[in-house]
Design a protein around this motif. Structure first.
Motif, short mmCIF file in Angstrom:
data_model
loop_
_atom_site.label_atom_id
_atom_site.label_comp_id
_atom_site.label_asym_id
_atom_site.label_seq_id
_atom_site.Cartn_x
_atom_site.Cartn_y
_atom_site.Cartn_z
N SER A 175 0.82 -1.21 0.00
CA SER A 175 0.00 0.00 0.00
C SER A 175 0.86 1.26 0.00
N ALA A 176 1.81 1.36 0.91
CA ALA A 176 2.66 2.55 0.96
C ALA A 176 3.50 2.65 -0.32
N GLY A 177 3.95 1.51 -0.83
CA GLY A 177 4.72 1.51 -2.08
C GLY A 177 3.88 1.99 -3.25
N SER A 178 2.60 1.60 -3.30
CA SER A 178 1.72 2.06 -4.37
C SER A 178 1.51 3.58 -4.31
N TRP A 179 1.29 4.08 -3.12
CA TRP A 179 1.11 5.53 -2.96
C TRP A 179 2.41 6.26 -3.29
N ALA A 180 3.55 5.69 -2.92
CA ALA A 180 4.84 6.31 -3.26
C ALA A 180 5.06 6.30 -4.77
N LEU A 181 4.70 5.21 -5.41
CA LEU A 181 4.84 5.12 -6.87
C LEU A 181 4.00 6.20 -7.54
N PHE A 182 2.78 6.37 -7.07
CA PHE A 182 1.93 7.43 -7.59
C PHE A 182 2.60 8.79 -7.42
N GLY A 183 3.13 9.04 -6.23
CA GLY A 183 3.82 10.32 -5.98
C GLY A 183 5.04 10.49 -6.86
N GLY A 184 5.78 9.41 -7.09
CA GLY A 184 6.97 9.47 -7.95
C GLY A 184 6.63 9.69 -9.41
N ILE A 185 5.60 9.02 -9.90
CA ILE A 185 5.20 9.15 -11.31
C ILE A 185 4.72 10.57 -11.61
N PHE A 186 4.00 11.13 -10.70
CA PHE A 186 3.44 12.44 -10.93
C PHE A 186 4.27 13.56 -10.28
N SER A 187 5.57 13.30 -10.02
CA SER A 187 6.39 14.28 -9.32
C SER A 187 6.52 15.59 -10.08
N ARG A 188 6.64 15.56 -11.41
CA ARG A 188 6.74 16.81 -12.18
C ARG A 188 5.47 17.62 -12.03
N PHE A 189 4.34 16.94 -12.22
CA PHE A 189 3.05 17.61 -12.07
C PHE A 189 2.90 18.15 -10.65
N LEU A 190 3.24 17.30 -9.69
CA LEU A 190 3.10 17.71 -8.29
C LEU A 190 4.09 18.81 -7.93
N GLY A 191 5.28 18.78 -8.59
CA GLY A 191 6.25 19.85 -8.35
C GLY A 191 5.77 21.18 -8.89
N LYS A 192 5.10 21.14 -10.04
CA LYS A 192 4.57 22.36 -10.65
C LYS A 192 3.44 22.94 -9.80
N TYR A 193 2.63 22.05 -9.26
CA TYR A 193 1.48 22.47 -8.45
C TYR A 193 1.69 22.07 -6.99
N HIS A 194 2.90 22.35 -6.49
CA HIS A 194 3.25 21.88 -5.15
C HIS A 194 2.38 22.48 -4.05
N ARG A 195 2.07 23.75 -4.13
CA ARG A 195 1.27 24.36 -3.07
C ARG A 195 -0.13 23.75 -2.98
N PRO A 196 -0.88 23.65 -4.08
CA PRO A 196 -2.20 23.02 -3.96
C PRO A 196 -2.10 21.55 -3.52
N PHE A 197 -1.09 20.83 -4.05
CA PHE A 197 -0.91 19.44 -3.66
C PHE A 197 -0.62 19.33 -2.17
N GLN A 198 0.29 20.16 -1.68
CA GLN A 198 0.64 20.13 -0.26
C GLN A 198 -0.58 20.49 0.59
N ALA A 199 -1.37 21.45 0.13
CA ALA A 199 -2.56 21.84 0.89
C ALA A 199 -3.54 20.67 0.97
N VAL A 200 -3.73 19.98 -0.16
CA VAL A 200 -4.65 18.83 -0.17
C VAL A 200 -4.13 17.73 0.74
N MET A 201 -2.83 17.42 0.65
CA MET A 201 -2.27 16.37 1.50
C MET A 201 -2.37 16.74 2.98
N ALA A 202 -2.07 17.99 3.30
CA ALA A 202 -2.16 18.44 4.69
C ALA A 202 -3.59 18.36 5.18
N LEU A 203 -4.54 18.79 4.34
CA LEU A 203 -5.95 18.73 4.73
C LEU A 203 -6.42 17.28 4.90
#
Length: 192
Positions: free
Chosen positions: A153-181
């Motif tokens: 489970s944690a590996g799957s979620w990490a894989l998702f985070g790794g695959i979408f790292s460029r997208f998540l890096g570009k939209y880091h603030r909204p992503f971080q806000a969603v994760m924090a929430l």
């Protein structure tokens, strides 16, 4: 030996958002999948230990569970709120701020304050295992199943985070806000 209900409960409880999965995805989006494997392995190892302890002490904990639940919930909620804060304030490219949260040791430590994980292990063992077999072999096998599922489970979620790292890096603030929430919601949901 293990029922279909056991495996369904394990799957749903393991793959739903929780501190392990959120931190795995966050760490992989920030540091990459490969560098997050140590956190995933730490989380799984810690969860194996927690599961084994839950199995070994289930009878005693069941007797004292009402008084322990409040303390475990409060500590778990505080830790989830700390993780939410750490994610919300972290800045891209400044790995030092959250690097300590992406380590084997952090993965193990998280399990001892993870109210969702502790209650999940307690309920899985007390509901699906102890009534049918409380042998050492079964308790060890159960802990291995729960720890192995934590890797998946944690590996799957990490894989998702790794695959979408460029997208998540570009939209880091909204992503971080969603994760924090989501972590804040996880902390609040313990009391719902």
């Amino acid at each position: 030996m293990f029922s279909t209900g056991f495996f369904m409960y394990v799957f749903v409880s393991s793959f739903t958002p929780g501190p392990n999965n959120m931190m795995s995805m966050h760490n992989a989006s920030k540091f990459g999948f490969v560098r997050t494997v140590r956190f995933v392995l730490g989380a799984a190892s810690g969860f194996f230990l927690i599961s084994l302890l839950c199995g070994l002490f289930n009878v005693v904990l069941r007797q004292y569970l009402p008084s322990i639940t409040g303390v475990m919930n409060a500590l778990g909620c505080l830790y989830m709120l700390f993780l939410a804060y750490a994610i919300a304030i972290s800045k891209p490219g400044r790995e030092g701020e959250t690097r300590e949260l992406n380590s084997f040791r952090a993965g193990v430590a998280l399990q001892f304050l993870n109210a969702k994980g502790i209650l999940y292990a307690l309920s899985a063992i007390s509901t699906f295992v102890m009534p049918f077999d409380d042998s050492w072999r079964t308790l060890l096998l159960t802990a291995l199943i729960l720890g192995g599922t934590a890797v998946l489970s944690a590996g799957s979620w990490a894989l998702f985070g790794g695959i979408f790292s460029r997208f998540l890096g570009k939209y880091h603030r909204p992503f971080q806000a969603v994760m924090a929430l989501m972590l804040v919601y996880g902390a609040i949901s313990v009391y719902l």
